[in-house]
Design a protein around this motif. Structure first.
Motif, short mmCIF file in Angstrom:
data_model
loop_
_atom_site.label_atom_id
_atom_site.label_comp_id
_atom_site.label_asym_id
_atom_site.label_seq_id
_atom_site.Cartn_x
_atom_site.Cartn_y
_atom_site.Cartn_z
N THR B 25 0.84 -0.90 0.03
CA THR B 25 0.19 0.11 0.06
C THR B 25 1.26 1.17 0.41
OG1 THR B 25 -0.05 0.28 2.19
CG2 THR B 25 -1.40 -1.30 1.29
N ASN B 26 -0.15 2.42 -0.78
CA ASN B 26 1.09 3.62 -0.67
C ASN B 26 1.19 4.52 0.46
OD1 ASN B 26 2.02 6.23 -1.95
ND2 ASN B 26 0.58 6.58 -1.88
N ILE B 27 0.29 3.72 1.04
CA ILE B 27 0.74 4.51 2.74
C ILE B 27 1.28 3.86 3.51
CG2 ILE B 27 -1.21 3.16 4.02
CD1 ILE B 27 -0.66 6.93 5.01
N ASP B 28 1.95 2.72 3.42
CA ASP B 28 2.93 1.76 3.90
C ASP B 28 3.89 2.56 3.12
OD1 ASP B 28 1.63 -1.47 4.30
OD2 ASP B 28 1.10 0.28 5.51
N ILE B 29 4.19 2.76 2.77
CA ILE B 29 5.80 2.88 2.04
C ILE B 29 5.97 4.44 2.37
CG2 ILE B 29 6.55 4.15 0.12
CD1 ILE B 29 5.07 2.08 -2.45
N HIS B 30 5.08 5.19 2.51
CA HIS B 30 5.43 6.63 2.87
C HIS B 30 5.94 6.44 4.63
CE1 HIS B 30 4.62 9.38 -0.39
NE2 HIS B 30 4.06 8.38 -1.18
N ASP B 31 4.35 6.16 5.44
CA ASP B 31 5.22 6.23 6.67
C ASP B 31 6.22 5.25 7.56
OD1 ASP B 31 1.27 6.05 8.23
OD2 ASP B 31 2.15 7.29 6.62
N LEU B 32 6.53 4.09 7.14
CA LEU B 32 7.50 3.56 7.05
C LEU B 32 8.45 4.34 6.70
CD1 LEU B 32 5.29 1.74 8.16
CD2 LEU B 32 7.21 0.28 7.80
N ALA B 33 9.27 4.90 5.67
CA ALA B 33 9.49 6.03 5.22
C ALA B 33 10.42 6.68 5.94
CB ALA B 33 10.33 6.15 3.26
N ARG B 34 9.31 7.38 6.70
CA ARG B 34 9.81 8.76 7.14
C ARG B 34 9.39 8.55 8.85
NH1 ARG B 34 3.30 11.69 5.40
NH2 ARG B 34 4.83 13.21 7.09
N ALA B 35 9.22 7.31 8.98
CA ALA B 35 9.78 6.46 10.34
C ALA B 35 11.31 6.26 9.84
CB ALA B 35 8.45 5.23 10.96
N ARG B 37 13.77 7.54 7.86
CA ARG B 37 14.73 8.44 7.83
C ARG B 37 14.75 9.08 9.38
NH1 ARG B 37 17.43 12.17 8.76
NH2 ARG B 37 17.90 13.07 7.08
N THR B 38 13.65 9.24 10.29
CA THR B 38 13.84 9.92 11.21
C THR B 38 14.94 8.90 12.10
OG1 THR B 38 11.57 10.35 11.69
CG2 THR B 38 12.28 10.59 13.53
N LEU B 75 11.44 17.00 2.53
CA LEU B 75 11.59 15.97 3.81
C LEU B 75 10.83 14.06 2.46
CD1 LEU B 75 9.82 18.04 6.01
CD2 LEU B 75 12.94 17.63 5.91
N ARG B 76 10.05 14.39 2.03
CA ARG B 76 9.59 13.18 1.85
C ARG B 76 10.74 12.50 0.21
NH1 ARG B 76 4.06 12.05 1.77
NH2 ARG B 76 3.53 13.51 3.84
N ALA B 77 10.95 13.38 -0.42
CA ALA B 77 12.05 12.93 -1.14
C ALA B 77 13.05 12.03 0.13
CB ALA B 77 12.86 14.31 -2.03
N ASP B 78 13.66 13.14 1.00
CA ASP B 78 15.26 12.30 2.25
C ASP B 78 14.15 10.88 2.14
OD1 ASP B 78 16.19 14.14 5.05
OD2 ASP B 78 16.81 12.62 3.42
N ALA B 79 12.86 11.28 2.97
CA ALA B 79 12.56 9.89 3.06
C ALA B 79 12.55 8.68 2.03
CB ALA B 79 10.49 9.99 4.51
N LEU B 80 11.72 8.99 0.86
CA LEU B 80 11.89 8.18 -0.07
C LEU B 80 13.29 7.31 -0.68
CD1 LEU B 80 9.11 6.91 -1.21
CD2 LEU B 80 8.68 9.06 0.56
N SER B 81 14.05 8.15 -0.47
CA SER B 81 15.34 8.04 -1.06
C SER B 81 15.81 6.51 0.14
CB SER B 81 16.24 9.23 -0.71
OG SER B 81 16.32 9.24 0.67
#
Lengths: 199, 199
Positions: B25-35, B37-38, B75-81
């Motif tokens: 799911t798209n939300i899993d890609i983003h949420d876990l990438a952001r976490a 990166r954090t 910030l989103r690019a940073d996480a998705l990297s």
């Protein structure tokens, strides 16, 4: 003491710092309800001024708790039973307080530090010394967070989630992740059990 | 030491205990990438045997990192990297190890206790004593969690998230919430800084 959470859709900030209203999402309803249930939270308010979205939230919650939904997925029904709606934070607080009770302690969350920022230990201490029958309401902001005005009206604000001390913080957790982490830091079992915290 | 995370879509269990493949799911890609990166995670593998879904993940990650996406939302690019794909856990581990390096320490997560369950303190200790240049891979299962076979192949398994000691545990956090909490418990700033943890 009962701990409530509120997911605020207005007033919140957008990327440009404007005050906006964000849309309620299905994933936020479910994820935060499940986290709330896990940590013994007494109720989960979705706060939005948009009546149709409050109605949508209520329909979704009812669906999972209705006969078919509850039989198929009792754990999900259990979590969704915590979901409530309110047009404003004030309305949520009046619902928590009831006709005669005291307003809950309003606790903000933020990606930044404020003059009213208190640490988790200090907040837990404060919660244990509150009078019997009182409650606390923990606020989470969607979009780019709660407004300065909302935070100024909080008796306490939790610190930003700092992952790595001394490092330039990456400050862009999703609200779902942040809420789960904050609930765990505040109420998770690693810490001493709070006397008086119901559930 | 570099910590990697993997979100496993197969093999995982469904509600009935069958071994299934879940959808990315798209939300899993983003949420876990952001976490990720954090918390200074070195890479985030989405593991699925479905080639089209690996391709979709790569497209989504590329979109946010491409010229327009990165400029609009750095910030989103940073996480998705951090996002990478693999058909199997073995492929992810070989990618982490490189041509000559040691396989990463495989750490499982589970809503249940196992014979190899170790606490966060013990795992942190184990991570600090690993040789320089080695890595660890933390596994999160979608659906109803990792299979017994996968967990049996883990050198260590983290304990279930117990919110309230002594209470009948509600054991149904979303994987997004669980991953954020686990990363915070393992790597969050409340704990001493791990020597040798890069970033």
């Amino acid at each position: 003491m009962d701990i409530y959470i509120a997911l605020v859709h207005h007033p919140v900030l957008n990327r440009a710092g404007d005050v906006v209203t964000t849309a309620v999402t299905n994933i936020d309803i479910h994820d935060l309800a499940r986290a709330a249930r896990t940590y013994g939270v007494a109720g989960y308010f979705l706060v939005t001024p948009i009546e149709q979205q409050r109605a949508m939230v209520s329909r979704i919650a009812a669906h999972w708790q209705g006969g078919g939904g509850a039989a198929l997925h009792p754990l999900r029904a259990d979590a969704l039973s915590l979901v409530r709606v309110a047009a404003t934070l004030d309305e949520a607080e009046r619902a928590i307080a009831g006709p005669d009770g005291p307003r809950p302690l309003r606790v903000g969350t933020s990606a930044w530090r404020h003059s009213t920022t208190v640490g988790y230990d200090a907040l837990r201490e404060r919660l244990t010394t509150r009078p019997e029958g009182s409650a606390a309401l923990l606020l989470f902001g969607t979009g780019w967070g709660l407004t300065a005005e909302t935070l100024a009206e909080c008796e306490a604000v939790l610190p930003p989630i700092e992952a790595i001390p001394g490092r330039a913080a990456y400050n862009h957790l999703s609200v779902r992740s942040a809420a789960a982490i904050i609930l765990d830091r505040l109420l998770g079992a690693r810490n001493e059990t709070l006397p008086g915290v119901d559930r």
